[in-house]
Motif scaffolding. Structure first.
Motif, mmCIF file in Angstrom:
data_model
loop_
_atom_site.group_PDB
_atom_site.id
_atom_site.type_symbol
_atom_site.label_atom_id
_atom_site.label_comp_id
_atom_site.label_asym_id
_atom_site.label_seq_id
_atom_site.Cartn_x
_atom_site.Cartn_y
_atom_site.Cartn_z
ATOM 1 N N ALA A 62 31.371 44.549 36.405
ATOM 2 C CA ALA A 62 31.835 43.673 37.481
ATOM 3 C C ALA A 62 31.926 44.408 38.812
ATOM 4 C CB ALA A 62 33.190 43.071 37.116
ATOM 5 N N GLU A 63 32.262 45.684 38.757
ATOM 6 C CA GLU A 63 32.412 46.465 39.990
ATOM 7 C C GLU A 63 31.085 46.709 40.695
ATOM 8 O OE1 GLU A 63 34.626 49.982 39.035
ATOM 9 O OE2 GLU A 63 36.392 48.812 38.448
ATOM 10 N N VAL A 64 29.981 46.731 39.961
ATOM 11 C CA VAL A 64 28.693 47.015 40.586
ATOM 12 C C VAL A 64 27.846 45.772 40.868
ATOM 13 C CG1 VAL A 64 28.606 49.346 39.640
ATOM 14 C CG2 VAL A 64 27.512 47.481 38.399
ATOM 15 N N LEU A 65 28.343 44.599 40.507
ATOM 16 C CA LEU A 65 27.597 43.371 40.776
ATOM 17 C C LEU A 65 27.601 43.080 42.275
ATOM 18 C CD1 LEU A 65 28.832 41.173 37.815
ATOM 19 C CD2 LEU A 65 26.472 41.914 38.227
ATOM 20 N N ASP A 66 26.418 42.952 42.861
ATOM 21 C CA ASP A 66 26.276 42.685 44.287
ATOM 22 C C ASP A 66 26.137 41.199 44.562
ATOM 23 O OD1 ASP A 66 26.287 45.398 44.969
ATOM 24 O OD2 ASP A 66 24.115 45.559 44.643
ATOM 25 N N GLY A 67 26.405 40.817 45.796
ATOM 26 C CA GLY A 67 26.173 39.450 46.246
ATOM 27 C C GLY A 67 27.234 38.452 45.846
ATOM 28 N N LEU A 68 28.357 38.923 45.317
ATOM 29 C CA LEU A 68 29.433 38.006 44.931
ATOM 30 C C LEU A 68 30.407 37.852 46.084
ATOM 31 C CD1 LEU A 68 30.185 39.335 41.332
ATOM 32 C CD2 LEU A 68 28.631 37.503 42.009
ATOM 33 N N VAL A 69 30.866 36.645 46.297
ATOM 34 C CA VAL A 69 31.806 36.341 47.367
ATOM 35 C C VAL A 69 33.177 36.052 46.758
ATOM 36 C CG1 VAL A 69 32.321 34.714 49.233
ATOM 37 C CG2 VAL A 69 29.955 35.393 48.790
ATOM 38 N N HIS A 70 34.211 36.651 47.337
ATOM 39 C CA HIS A 70 35.584 36.382 46.905
ATOM 40 C C HIS A 70 35.902 34.910 47.175
ATOM 41 C CE1 HIS A 70 39.826 36.960 46.210
ATOM 42 N NE2 HIS A 70 40.089 36.486 47.412
ATOM 43 N N VAL A 71 36.551 34.240 46.224
ATOM 44 C CA VAL A 71 36.911 32.828 46.349
ATOM 45 C C VAL A 71 38.431 32.749 46.521
ATOM 46 C CG1 VAL A 71 36.696 30.535 45.323
ATOM 47 C CG2 VAL A 71 34.997 32.285 44.788
ATOM 48 N N SER A 78 47.232 38.644 41.204
ATOM 49 C CA SER A 78 46.939 39.114 39.847
ATOM 50 C C SER A 78 45.723 38.445 39.206
ATOM 51 C CB SER A 78 48.160 38.894 38.950
ATOM 52 O OG SER A 78 48.447 37.519 38.863
ATOM 53 N N SER A 79 45.012 37.615 39.953
ATOM 54 C CA SER A 79 43.882 36.869 39.430
ATOM 55 C C SER A 79 42.850 36.711 40.539
ATOM 56 C CB SER A 79 44.359 35.485 39.022
ATOM 57 O OG SER A 79 44.151 35.217 37.701
ATOM 58 N N ARG A 80 41.638 37.163 40.320
ATOM 59 C CA ARG A 80 40.650 37.123 41.392
ATOM 60 C C ARG A 80 39.314 36.594 40.897
ATOM 61 N NH1 ARG A 80 38.451 42.467 44.338
ATOM 62 N NH2 ARG A 80 36.365 41.673 44.204
ATOM 63 N N TRP A 81 38.763 35.628 41.614
ATOM 64 C CA TRP A 81 37.435 35.084 41.342
ATOM 65 C C TRP A 81 36.452 35.609 42.380
ATOM 66 C CZ3 TRP A 81 35.408 32.288 37.458
ATOM 67 C CH2 TRP A 81 36.278 31.602 36.610
ATOM 68 N N ARG A 82 35.240 35.989 41.912
ATOM 69 C CA ARG A 82 34.105 36.305 42.786
ATOM 70 C C ARG A 82 32.916 35.520 42.240
ATOM 71 N NH1 ARG A 82 32.615 41.861 42.992
ATOM 72 N NH2 ARG A 82 33.233 41.976 40.835
ATOM 73 N N LEU A 83 32.068 35.029 43.153
ATOM 74 C CA LEU A 83 31.053 34.056 42.745
ATOM 75 C C LEU A 83 29.790 34.183 43.584
ATOM 76 C CD1 LEU A 83 30.793 31.422 40.956
ATOM 77 C CD2 LEU A 83 31.691 30.191 42.912
ATOM 78 N N SER A 84 28.648 33.932 42.940
ATOM 79 C CA SER A 84 27.368 33.740 43.632
ATOM 80 C C SER A 84 26.740 32.493 43.026
ATOM 81 C CB SER A 84 26.457 34.962 43.451
ATOM 82 O OG SER A 84 25.953 35.022 42.127
ATOM 83 N N GLU A 85 25.514 32.199 43.414
ATOM 84 C CA GLU A 85 24.820 31.046 42.829
ATOM 85 C C GLU A 85 24.561 31.239 41.339
ATOM 86 O OE1 GLU A 85 23.898 28.033 44.134
ATOM 87 O OE2 GLU A 85 25.110 28.626 45.839
ATOM 88 N N SER A 86 24.464 32.506 40.898
ATOM 89 C CA SER A 86 24.053 32.788 39.525
ATOM 90 C C SER A 86 25.068 33.525 38.674
ATOM 91 C CB SER A 86 22.772 33.630 39.537
ATOM 92 O OG SER A 86 21.745 32.959 40.210
ATOM 93 N N VAL A 87 26.105 34.103 39.302
ATOM 94 C CA VAL A 87 27.058 34.945 38.576
ATOM 95 C C VAL A 87 28.484 34.605 39.011
ATOM 96 C CG1 VAL A 87 27.821 37.327 38.157
ATOM 97 C CG2 VAL A 87 25.389 36.828 38.378
ATOM 98 N N ALA A 88 29.395 34.589 38.039
ATOM 99 C CA ALA A 88 30.822 34.404 38.319
ATOM 100 C C ALA A 88 31.602 35.499 37.608
ATOM 101 C CB ALA A 88 31.294 33.035 37.833
#
Length: 124
Positions: A62-71, A78-88
């Motif tokens: 998860a730490e090296v996944l690029d292109g994810l935007v914090h939601v 204590s809870s964090r979502w990061r998302l792209s068109e293809s990865v959550a």
């Protein structure tokens, strides 16, 4: 599966639980709106491909996944979502006060997402 706990909403709007019906208040989310939004995002990605949950491998990937935007509307301290068109990615702390742990869940939904997550797990 049911469990003997109560959902609690404090006067400041935060949401929590007492886990087993008699334990101290445990904060879950800063507001009912944020909790609902997070559950809605969980529902949306539930039809995507799930990757192995928890553990250091998922956290490292998860730490090296690029292109994810914090939601921000679905996240809090204590809870964090990061998302792209293809990865959550959902990164959260456990509710266990005695043995706190981090849980990372990753989903992908198309070939590009699957490849991106696979490469992250392989350390590329």
């Amino acid at each position: 599966m049911s469990k003997p706990c109560r959902d609690l909403i404090r006067t400041d709007g935060s949401v929590g639980t007492d886990v087993n019906g008699s334990s101290p208040y445990l904060p879950v989310a800063p507001s009912i709106t944020r909790l609902i939004e997070s559950h809605a995002l969980t529902d949306a990605v539930s039809v995507w491909w799930p990757w192995p949950a928890g553990g250091s491998a998922a956290a490292s990937a998860a730490e090296v996944l690029d292109g994810l935007v914090h939601v921000p509307e679905d996240s809090w301290e204590s809870s964090r979502w990061r998302l792209s068109e293809s990865v959550a990615v959902f990164d959260s702390e456990s509710w266990d006060r005695e043995n706190p742990t981090r849980r990372v869940r990753i989903w992908s939904r198309d070939e590009a997402g699957h490849r991106q997550v696979q490469e992250a797990f392989e350390g590329r």
